[in-house]
Design a protein around this motif. Structure first.
Motif, PDB file in Angstrom:
ATOM      1  N   PHE A  87      15.820  -2.060  -5.101  1.00  0.00           N
ATOM      2  CA  PHE A  87      14.888  -2.113  -6.228  1.00  0.00           C
ATOM      3  C   PHE A  87      15.668  -2.339  -7.524  1.00  0.00           C
ATOM      4  O   PHE A  87      16.704  -1.705  -7.771  1.00  0.00           O
ATOM      5  N   ILE A  88      15.142  -3.252  -8.331  1.00  0.00           N
ATOM      6  CA  ILE A  88      15.746  -3.612  -9.617  1.00  0.00           C
ATOM      7  C   ILE A  88      14.836  -3.122 -10.744  1.00  0.00           C
ATOM      8  O   ILE A  88      13.628  -3.342 -10.705  1.00  0.00           O
ATOM      9  N   CYS A  89      15.428  -2.466 -11.725  1.00  0.00           N
ATOM     10  CA  CYS A  89      14.634  -1.929 -12.845  1.00  0.00           C
ATOM     11  C   CYS A  89      14.220  -3.036 -13.809  1.00  0.00           C
ATOM     12  O   CYS A  89      15.004  -3.925 -14.142  1.00  0.00           O
TER      13      CYS A  89
ATOM     14  N   GLY B  33       0.780  -1.232   0.000  1.00  0.00           N
ATOM     15  CA  GLY B  33       0.000   0.000   0.000  1.00  0.00           C
ATOM     16  C   GLY B  33       0.806   1.273   0.000  1.00  0.00           C
ATOM     17  O   GLY B  33       0.255   2.370   0.202  1.00  0.00           O
ATOM     18  N   LYS B  34       2.116   1.171  -0.222  1.00  0.00           N
ATOM     19  CA  LYS B  34       2.967   2.363  -0.289  1.00  0.00           C
ATOM     20  C   LYS B  34       3.759   2.373  -1.596  1.00  0.00           C
ATOM     21  O   LYS B  34       4.062   1.309  -2.150  1.00  0.00           O
ATOM     22  N   CYS B  35       4.098   3.572  -2.046  1.00  0.00           N
ATOM     23  CA  CYS B  35       4.844   3.734  -3.300  1.00  0.00           C
ATOM     24  C   CYS B  35       6.303   4.042  -3.006  1.00  0.00           C
ATOM     25  O   CYS B  35       6.600   4.978  -2.240  1.00  0.00           O
ATOM     26  N   PHE B  36       7.198   3.284  -3.630  1.00  0.00           N
ATOM     27  CA  PHE B  36       8.633   3.463  -3.440  1.00  0.00           C
ATOM     28  C   PHE B  36       9.295   3.827  -4.771  1.00  0.00           C
ATOM     29  O   PHE B  36       8.930   3.311  -5.831  1.00  0.00           O
ATOM     30  N   ASP B  37      10.284   4.730  -4.675  1.00  0.00           N
ATOM     31  CA  ASP B  37      10.990   5.176  -5.884  1.00  0.00           C
ATOM     32  C   ASP B  37      11.719   4.033  -6.559  1.00  0.00           C
ATOM     33  O   ASP B  37      12.443   3.269  -5.903  1.00  0.00           O
ATOM     34  N   CYS B  38      11.557   3.965  -7.887  1.00  0.00           N
ATOM     35  CA  CYS B  38      12.392   3.078  -8.687  1.00  0.00           C
ATOM     36  C   CYS B  38      13.756   3.750  -8.901  1.00  0.00           C
ATOM     37  O   CYS B  38      13.907   4.949  -8.658  1.00  0.00           O
TER      38      CYS B  38
ATOM     39  N   CYS C  88      13.958   4.907 -14.386  1.00  0.00           N
ATOM     40  CA  CYS C  88      13.301   3.609 -14.500  1.00  0.00           C
ATOM     41  C   CYS C  88      11.783   3.780 -14.398  1.00  0.00           C
ATOM     42  O   CYS C  88      11.280   4.427 -13.479  1.00  0.00           O
ATOM     43  N   GLU C  89      11.055   3.186 -15.330  1.00  0.00           N
ATOM     44  CA  GLU C  89       9.590   3.298 -15.354  1.00  0.00           C
ATOM     45  C   GLU C  89       8.921   2.223 -14.505  1.00  0.00           C
ATOM     46  O   GLU C  89       7.931   2.496 -13.816  1.00  0.00           O
ATOM     47  N   GLU C  90       9.436   1.002 -14.542  1.00  0.00           N
ATOM     48  CA  GLU C  90       8.874  -0.105 -13.764  1.00  0.00           C
ATOM     49  C   GLU C  90      10.002  -0.857 -13.064  1.00  0.00           C
ATOM     50  O   GLU C  90      11.073  -1.076 -13.665  1.00  0.00           O
ATOM     51  N   CYS C  91       9.760  -1.259 -11.826  1.00  0.00           N
ATOM     52  CA  CYS C  91      10.799  -1.954 -11.069  1.00  0.00           C
ATOM     53  C   CYS C  91      10.174  -2.922 -10.068  1.00  0.00           C
ATOM     54  O   CYS C  91       8.959  -2.950  -9.888  1.00  0.00           O
ATOM     55  N   HIS C  92      11.018  -3.699  -9.405  1.00  0.00           N
ATOM     56  CA  HIS C  92      10.554  -4.601  -8.352  1.00  0.00           C
ATOM     57  C   HIS C  92      11.605  -4.651  -7.244  1.00  0.00           C
ATOM     58  O   HIS C  92      12.775  -4.283  -7.460  1.00  0.00           O
ATOM     59  N   LEU C  93      11.200  -5.084  -6.099  1.00  0.00           N
ATOM     60  CA  LEU C  93      12.102  -5.175  -4.955  1.00  0.00           C
ATOM     61  C   LEU C  93      12.789  -6.538  -4.929  1.00  0.00           C
ATOM     62  O   LEU C  93      12.122  -7.582  -4.909  1.00  0.00           O
ATOM     63  N   ASP C  94      14.109  -6.518  -4.946  1.00  0.00           N
ATOM     64  CA  ASP C  94      14.892  -7.739  -4.757  1.00  0.00           C
ATOM     65  C   ASP C  94      15.094  -7.897  -3.251  1.00  0.00           C
ATOM     66  O   ASP C  94      15.916  -7.195  -2.639  1.00  0.00           O
TER      67      ASP C  94
END
Length: 222
Positions: A44-46, A23-28, A32-38
């Motif tokens: 965060f990985i792009c 429920g929170k937004c974190f900077d990529c 980077c337009e889309e990323c995920h948390l490793d």
């Protein structure tokens, strides 16, 4: 956003460049337009870069060359190389974008001249033997270069251009119809213009439009 079971605001969707977690937004990462948390690395990985950026082997976003629409990364030097330039530009040997010649709509890079060469020019221009754009002769709508590299007209301005009629002469150049002449044609036998119709203030005689004695007349000769 919405409210959770404790009436606390939670985010449902994030803007581009952010990742939604619990429920929170974190900077990529940068650009980077889309990323995920490793979770193992806790970083965060792009996954996808913004427009005009390309991803390298480290999942970093590198800016494309100036005036480049699409590019890729040369991993040997981490340099962005252009695959497709903006309109009015062409990809050169260095995989950068070279401007098209002046008044050119579409060009390509010609290795024989080590410069951009025009494929299609703007209206009322044509591609020259030097692969630049030459303005068509006066009153000419479309033109071309003949085998002697002379600039010739293939068609003249339409009447709607400025409410005047034009015709091709024997040299494949455009001339305006004679004064008082509404429509005309080129007479090969005499290399001159011949009127086929006149304005209301002129009368047709022997393929010429002669001025009436008064401001307006309906007949002159029959």
């Amino acid at each position: 956003c919405s409210l959770d079971e404790n009436d606390q605001p939670i985010c449902l969707y994030c803007y581009r460049g952010y990742d939604l977690i619990d429920g929170k937004c974190f900077d990529c990462p940068n650009h980077c337009e889309e990323c995920h948390l490793d979770e193992e690395k806790d970083e965060f990985i792009c996954d996808k870069c913004f427009y005009r950026y390309a991803m390298n082997s480290k999942n970093e976003c590198i800016n494309c060359p100036y005036n480049c629409d699409e590019c890729h990364i040369d991993d040997s030097n981490n340099k962005a190389l252009c695959d497709k330039c903006d309109s009015d530009y062409a990809v050169n040997l260095q995989k950068e974008c070279s401007p098209c010649p002046l008044d050119c709509k579409e060009c390509y890079f010609d290795e024989t001249i080590n410069d951009s060469a025009c494929r299609k020019c703007k209206d009322e221009y044509t591609v020259s033997p030097q692969k630049k754009c030459s303005h068509c002769p006066i009153y000419c709508d479309y033109c071309y270069y003949n085998t002697n590299e002379e600039l010739k007209c293939s068609s003249c301005y339409p009447y709607s251009k400025n409410r005047m009629y034009y015709v091709l002469n024997g040299d494949s150049l455009c001339e305006v119809c004679p004064k008082g002449c509404h429509t005309c044609y080129w007479k090969e036998s005499t290399s001159s213009m011949g009127c086929t119709s006149c304005y209301s203030t002129h009368a047709l005689k022997d393929e010429q439009c002669l001025s009436c004695l008064h401001a307006v007349c309906s007949t002159w000769w029959t």
